[in-house]
Design a protein around this motif. Sequence first.
Motif, short mmCIF file in Angstrom:
data_model
loop_
_atom_site.label_atom_id
_atom_site.label_comp_id
_atom_site.label_asym_id
_atom_site.label_seq_id
_atom_site.Cartn_x
_atom_site.Cartn_y
_atom_site.Cartn_z
N THR A 48 0.83 -1.20 0.00
CA THR A 48 0.00 0.00 0.00
C THR A 48 0.87 1.25 0.00
O THR A 48 0.64 2.18 -0.79
N GLN A 49 1.86 1.29 0.87
CA GLN A 49 2.77 2.44 0.95
C GLN A 49 3.56 2.62 -0.34
O GLN A 49 3.77 3.75 -0.80
N PHE A 50 4.00 1.54 -0.94
CA PHE A 50 4.77 1.59 -2.18
C PHE A 50 3.92 2.17 -3.31
O PHE A 50 4.37 3.04 -4.06
N LEU A 51 2.68 1.72 -3.42
CA LEU A 51 1.79 2.19 -4.48
C LEU A 51 1.48 3.68 -4.37
O LEU A 51 1.29 4.36 -5.37
N VAL A 52 1.43 4.20 -3.16
CA VAL A 52 1.17 5.62 -2.94
C VAL A 52 2.30 6.47 -3.52
O VAL A 52 2.07 7.58 -3.99
N LYS A 53 3.52 5.95 -3.51
CA LYS A 53 4.71 6.72 -3.91
C LYS A 53 4.89 6.81 -5.43
O LYS A 53 5.73 7.56 -5.90
N ILE A 54 4.11 6.04 -6.20
CA ILE A 54 4.25 6.05 -7.66
C ILE A 54 2.86 6.18 -8.29
O ILE A 54 2.06 5.24 -8.23
N SER A 55 2.60 7.35 -8.88
CA SER A 55 1.34 7.55 -9.59
C SER A 55 1.39 6.81 -10.93
O SER A 55 2.47 6.62 -11.48
N ASP A 56 0.26 6.43 -11.45
CA ASP A 56 0.18 5.72 -12.74
C ASP A 56 1.08 4.48 -12.75
O ASP A 56 1.71 4.16 -13.76
N PHE A 57 1.14 3.78 -11.63
CA PHE A 57 2.00 2.61 -11.46
C PHE A 57 1.67 1.53 -12.49
O PHE A 57 0.51 1.20 -12.72
N ASN A 58 2.71 1.00 -13.13
CA ASN A 58 2.54 -0.14 -14.03
C ASN A 58 3.76 -1.05 -13.92
O ASN A 58 4.90 -0.58 -13.97
N LEU A 59 3.51 -2.32 -13.76
CA LEU A 59 4.57 -3.33 -13.70
C LEU A 59 4.49 -4.18 -14.96
O LEU A 59 3.46 -4.78 -15.24
N GLU A 60 5.59 -4.18 -15.71
CA GLU A 60 5.69 -4.99 -16.93
C GLU A 60 6.61 -6.17 -16.65
O GLU A 60 7.75 -5.99 -16.23
N ILE A 61 6.11 -7.37 -16.85
CA ILE A 61 6.92 -8.57 -16.66
C ILE A 61 7.78 -8.75 -17.91
O ILE A 61 7.27 -8.85 -19.02
N LEU A 62 9.09 -8.78 -17.71
CA LEU A 62 10.01 -8.95 -18.83
C LEU A 62 10.24 -10.43 -19.12
O LEU A 62 10.31 -10.83 -20.28
N GLU A 63 10.39 -11.22 -18.08
CA GLU A 63 10.49 -12.68 -18.23
C GLU A 63 10.35 -13.35 -16.88
O GLU A 63 10.66 -12.76 -15.86
N SER A 64 9.86 -14.55 -16.89
CA SER A 64 9.74 -15.37 -15.69
C SER A 64 10.01 -16.82 -16.06
O SER A 64 9.68 -17.25 -17.17
N PHE A 65 10.61 -17.54 -15.14
CA PHE A 65 10.82 -18.97 -15.35
C PHE A 65 10.89 -19.65 -14.00
O PHE A 65 11.08 -18.99 -12.98
N GLN A 66 10.67 -20.96 -14.00
CA GLN A 66 10.63 -21.70 -12.75
C GLN A 66 11.57 -22.89 -12.79
O GLN A 66 11.98 -23.34 -13.85
N ASN A 67 11.88 -23.40 -11.59
CA ASN A 67 12.67 -24.63 -11.52
C ASN A 67 11.78 -25.83 -11.84
O ASN A 67 10.58 -25.69 -12.10
N GLU A 68 12.36 -27.00 -11.86
CA GLU A 68 11.67 -28.20 -12.34
C GLU A 68 10.39 -28.53 -11.59
O GLU A 68 9.38 -28.88 -12.19
#
Length: 137
Positions: free
Chosen positions: A54-74
């Motif tokens: 909640t506190q983090f979101l207040v500090k950035i207006s128009d917040f957007n998170l773009e996932i660049l890549e994700s991967f998992q172990n077996e």
Amino acid sequence: MRTLNSVKIVESFFETVWNGKNPNAIDQFVVDDFIITTGGIDIATKERFKEWVTQFLVKISDFNLEILESFQNEDGSRVASRWRITGKNNGVMETPADQRPITFTGTAVWEVNKEGKLLHNWVERSFWELHQYLNEK
């Protein structure tokens, strides 16, 4: 034995909680004793994590998170992801809320239990670079 699609779980978390700007949705993704380790500091319990988001979101207006890549172990017990956050400065890192466009990247490693709940998140962000940008004259 079935392998979890933990990437899908983590990416759904990012979309629902962060891009949805909905810290209360954390309840559907994490265990009660969830821990996020950020900058080497542990924030323990689901409730404290919700406060932190909640506190983090207040500090950035128009917040957007773009996932660049994700991967998992077996077995799906670990997920690694790279992402980029964009928005406008609303006082991030205690700087004046000047609404300048900001962007920074980060990485996260997640621990996922067999039920598909998030147990722990280790996160690092490129805040040094962001801090340098925000303090330019």
